[in-house]
Enzyme design. Structure first.
Site, short mmCIF file in Angstrom:
data_model
loop_
_atom_site.label_atom_id
_atom_site.label_comp_id
_atom_site.label_asym_id
_atom_site.label_seq_id
_atom_site.Cartn_x
_atom_site.Cartn_y
_atom_site.Cartn_z
N GLU A 38 -75.81 38.27 39.87
CA GLU A 38 -76.74 39.29 39.81
C GLU A 38 -76.96 40.52 38.90
OE1 GLU A 38 -80.56 38.77 42.39
OE2 GLU A 38 -79.20 37.06 42.83
N GLY A 74 -53.79 42.93 60.32
CA GLY A 74 -52.24 42.84 59.62
C GLY A 74 -51.77 41.35 58.96
#
Length: 396
Positions: A369, A345
């Site tokens: 990468e 929440g």
């Protein structure tokens, strides 16, 4: 599934299990006390601590005081998963010591290995890998930084590199340049460049959502000895791809560590948070979310350690396996962490809460990468290239 269960898989031997237990114990005892506020100081402290404790021996070969005769990808992956579970910057520090020295390990002369690898192993020198440019990230062949002959024994390097991890704090850079032996990817070379070489400037420090040392580097007439070249003239693309072939799987392992931590936080939250008079975990939607995340974690672990094991068994390349591991693990981790934030929440987007930190940490892994979209191209091309009827065996 916990890491202990993963370690029972046949991918691992007792040496891997001992390494994982030792690093986990050290990380729990050491990392919380290291500095966190100043990113440069925090990164230096983690490199020094990892080196002093002997864990950076995993990033060099035994001939230079390392753990294994050659780089053991399973060990690298275990280290990244364990560190990422606890501390994203510690994972970054370990990974960059490896990525910034692996090209030297794989292609360096005996003199270059002896000069650069021991300080990296001991955490007394910080390594970096300088490949990306403003207009050449995933498309390495578009590289524009040049190396031109400058006398009989040197080259002159001019150009710009950006998104360079450890940029600004590294002691050396493994640098990829256009040396011009042929068009495109066949005309690149790799050099080791000391950070204090005249003409090398940190043009800009780059702030990102998960603070790491990152910079743009400018090279203006930087003279580098030909003896600092890794491999032969024109071998730069081969050097880069061989290095990424080792370390791409480890990006999946780091994502796996982040995802495993997010699942841990999710389960704790679901078991202890009350909603409508009962634990959050009793709601079927919560259980569905936990099941999806647990399955994502296990699938990522299987692909990551399959790729690492395959490389360690002596495969010349694991292009497809590593790309799959990197793609699935990073994309899955994004989903697992997003679910964790949702279940927390408002707390989930509160600075200082672990799942909020993980939410920032994971995003870059889907890009660096080789972005997910690039991994899909790599996987598809490998499958098309190796389809039935195209192999040497099938041709016979």
């Amino acid at each position: 599934m916990h890491l202990d269960e993963t370690l029972s898989w046949p991918f691992f031997d007792d040496g891997h299990r001992r390494f994982a237990e030792s690093l986990s114990r050290w990380a729990d005892a050491t990392l919380p006390a290291l500095p966190h506020d100043d990113v440069d100081a925090a990164c230096r402290a983690r490199v020094a601590a990892l080196g002093a404790a002997g864990f950076l021996k995993a990033v060099v070969a035994a001939e230079h005081g390392g753990l294994h005769p050659r780089l053991d990808v399973r060990t690298l992956c275990l280290a990244r998963e364990i560190l990422a579970f606890r501390d994203g910057l510690a994972d970054f520090a370990f990974a960059m010591q490896g990525l910034g020295s692996a090209s030297i390990s794989l292609f360096g002369s005996a003199e270059l290995k002896a000069r650069y690898l021991p300080p990296v192993r001991d955490g007394k020198a910080i390594a970096a890998f300088a490949l990306s440019e403003p207009e050449a990230g995933s498309d390495v062949a578009a590289m524009a930084t040049t190396a031109k002959p400058d006398g009989p024994s040197h080259v002159r390097i001019d150009g710009t590199k950006t998104w360079i991890s450890n940029g600004g704090i590294a002691d050396h850079y493994v640098l990829f340049v256009r040396s011009g032996e042929a068009p495109g990817a066949k005309g690149l070379s790799a050099f080791v460049v000391d950070a204090d070489t005249p003409g090398l400037q940190v043009a800009e420090r780059i702030d990102i959502i998960a603070p790491h040392p990152l910079a743009t580097l400018r090279f203006d007439g930087v003279r580098v000895p030909l003896a600092n070249r890794l491999g032969g003239a024109g071998d730069g693309f081969k050097v880069a791809m061989a290095t990424l072939d080792v370390f791409r799987s480890t990006v999946g392992a780091a994502a796996l560590g982040f995802a495993r931590r997010a699942l841990h936080e999710t389960i704790e939250r679901a078991a202890t948070r009350k909603l409508f008079g009962a634990p959050l975990g009793e709601l079927q939607m919560t259980q569905s979310s936990i099941a999806d995340s647990a399955s994502d974690v296990d699938a990522s672990a299987l692909l990551t350690y399959r790729a690492a094991w395959t490389k360690d068994q002596g495969a010349a390349r694991v292009t497809r396996e590593a790309a799959m591991a990197k793609m699935v693990a990073t994309e899955s981790a994004q989903r697992v962490i997003d679910r964790a934030v949702q279940l927390h929440g408002g707390l989930g987007v509160t600075k200082g809460v672990k799942v909020e930190e993980l939410y920032r940490e994971i995003r870059a892994l889907r890009i660096y990468e080789g972005a997910t979209e690039v991994q899909k191209i790599v996987i598809a091309r490998e499958l098309l290239k190796n389809r039935p009827g195209t192999s040497a065996l099938a041709a016979e």
